[in-house]
Motif scaffolding. Structure first.
Motif, PDB file in Angstrom:
ATOM      1  N   THR A 183      43.097  53.771  43.774  1.00  0.00           N
ATOM      2  CA  THR A 183      43.933  54.372  44.817  1.00  0.00           C
ATOM      3  C   THR A 183      45.338  53.784  44.830  1.00  0.00           C
ATOM      4  OG1 THR A 183      43.062  52.790  46.412  1.00  0.00           O
ATOM      5  CG2 THR A 183      41.993  54.953  46.289  1.00  0.00           C
ATOM      6  N   ARG A 184      45.482  52.583  44.291  1.00  0.00           N
ATOM      7  CA  ARG A 184      46.779  51.922  44.357  1.00  0.00           C
ATOM      8  C   ARG A 184      47.473  51.746  43.008  1.00  0.00           C
ATOM      9  NH1 ARG A 184      46.210  46.975  48.757  1.00  0.00           N
ATOM     10  NH2 ARG A 184      45.600  48.262  50.561  1.00  0.00           N
ATOM     11  N   SER A 185      46.745  51.788  41.919  1.00  0.00           N
ATOM     12  CA  SER A 185      47.371  51.478  40.630  1.00  0.00           C
ATOM     13  C   SER A 185      46.734  52.272  39.489  1.00  0.00           C
ATOM     14  CB  SER A 185      47.263  49.984  40.327  1.00  0.00           C
ATOM     15  OG  SER A 185      45.901  49.621  40.168  1.00  0.00           O
ATOM     16  N   VAL A 186      47.465  52.297  38.383  1.00  0.00           N
ATOM     17  CA  VAL A 186      46.994  52.908  37.138  1.00  0.00           C
ATOM     18  C   VAL A 186      47.136  51.865  36.041  1.00  0.00           C
ATOM     19  CG1 VAL A 186      47.450  54.646  35.383  1.00  0.00           C
ATOM     20  CG2 VAL A 186      47.579  55.258  37.793  1.00  0.00           C
ATOM     21  N   ALA A 187      46.094  51.648  35.265  1.00  0.00           N
ATOM     22  CA  ALA A 187      46.145  50.648  34.193  1.00  0.00           C
ATOM     23  C   ALA A 187      45.400  51.176  32.972  1.00  0.00           C
ATOM     24  CB  ALA A 187      45.521  49.341  34.654  1.00  0.00           C
ATOM     25  N   LEU A 188      45.858  50.753  31.798  1.00  0.00           N
ATOM     26  CA  LEU A 188      45.169  51.139  30.571  1.00  0.00           C
ATOM     27  C   LEU A 188      43.973  50.245  30.338  1.00  0.00           C
ATOM     28  CD1 LEU A 188      48.165  51.707  28.087  1.00  0.00           C
ATOM     29  CD2 LEU A 188      47.111  53.335  29.673  1.00  0.00           C
ATOM     30  N   THR A 189      42.920  50.819  29.829  1.00  0.00           N
ATOM     31  CA  THR A 189      41.757  50.030  29.423  1.00  0.00           C
ATOM     32  C   THR A 189      42.101  49.325  28.118  1.00  0.00           C
ATOM     33  OG1 THR A 189      40.833  51.825  28.075  1.00  0.00           O
ATOM     34  CG2 THR A 189      40.257  51.789  30.440  1.00  0.00           C
TER      35      THR A 189
END
Length: 300
Positions: free
Chosen positions: A54-60
């Motif tokens: 809900t707060r962030s987007v990150a790459l695996t």
């Protein structure tokens, strides 16, 4: 394998922008469409590339490993597309060629049709001249190259053999010779004929060949253009001696073609161009197609 370039593009945009909202704005699509593209490529690969909260987007970890490969994939594709587009631009353009009239009746139209299908935006200017006019047009740079008689190549020009065009008898289907498939030239001596006039480039060649064979023909009608002879034959005026290429296949259903032998008389056509001149890409394509058509038909 189907490469999902839209999915790769969406993945890179998300990685670069750090959010779905900014990535969708960059690509000018909705966030829903962006999410669908990402889901499609993740489903295809069978892995998760992006972790979204809900707060962030990150790459695996897999996403981070894939990112440089994805950039290289789209970069190479973009480079290839640009090269193809620039090549296409270079090939587009106007082409001016010169040719003897008979080449424009039967042989050249097939090539022009093929060329126009491949390069629909290119315009072609055809200068149909007598043989000396064809050579002059190329020398004066009015035409990039020409289709001409082999006997009339000037010193400033280079020539490449193209095809051999035999002289034949043409007559209407109600003519006395219409049922013949082959005739010797001597068989024509008692028939009034339409023949090449003294100003025709075909006349010296015919006079030399028939003089050597001691054949004298009754030239009742003399013309400078073979197309005129074809029209007179179709009207039933007389039979005519013309190059085979002068009669377009199927154009005159009532005209018959009779091969002439003893001797076989033919003229050679060549492609001419200025020595050391560089043809434009558009002209080179047409030049090569003309040569290819002659080879394919077994004429070269």
């Amino acid at each position: 394998m189907k490469i999902d370039t839209l999915g790769v593009q969406a993945f890179i945009a998300i990685a670069d922008q750090g959010s779905f909202q900014k990535a969708s704005a960059t690509l000018h699509i909705t966030q829903t469409a962006l999410s669908r593209r990402l889901q499609n490529i993740e489903s295809f690969l069978g892995v998760t590339l992006v972790e979204r909260t809900t707060r962030s987007v990150a790459l695996t970890p897999l996403g981070r490993n894939f990112l440089p490969q994805a950039r290289r994939l789209l970069g190479e594709l973009s480079t290839a597309l640009v090269e193809i587009r620039e090549t296409g631009k270079a090939l587009r353009g106007d082409v001016s060629i010169a040719c003897v009239p008979t080449a424009g009746v039967q042989f050249l139209p097939r090539v022009i049709q093929q060329y126009s299908a491949q390069f629909p935006h290119n315009r072609i200017k055809i200068l149909d001249h007598a043989s000396s006019g064809v050579a002059d047009a190329v020398v004066r740079r009015e035409a990039e190259f020409g289709v001409n008689l082999a006997e009339h190549t000037q010193a400033e020009l280079m020539s490449v053999p193209l095809l051999e065009d035999r002289f034949v008898l043409i007559c209407r289907d109600d003519h006395a010779l219409a049922k013949c498939k082959t005739l010797s030239w001597k068989r024509l001596q008692r028939h009034p004929l339409i023949f090449a006039g003294p100003d025709s480039n075909n006349r010296p060649l015919l006079d030399l060949a028939l003089g050597s064979a001691r054949v004298t023909l009754q030239s009742f009608y003399e013309v400078q253009r073979s197309s005129t002879a074809v029209g007179l034959v179709a009207a039933g005026v007389a039979a005519a001696v013309v190059p085979r290429l002068a009669l377009q296949k199927g154009a005159y259903p009532n005209i018959r073609i009779v091969a002439l032998t003893n001797p076989i008389v033919s003229r050679k056509l060549v492609l001419i161009s200025r020595r050391n001149a560089q043809l434009s890409p558009a002209a080179r394509s047409l030049y090569d197609m003309i040569r290819g058509q002659a080879n394919k038909a077994g004429l070269a």
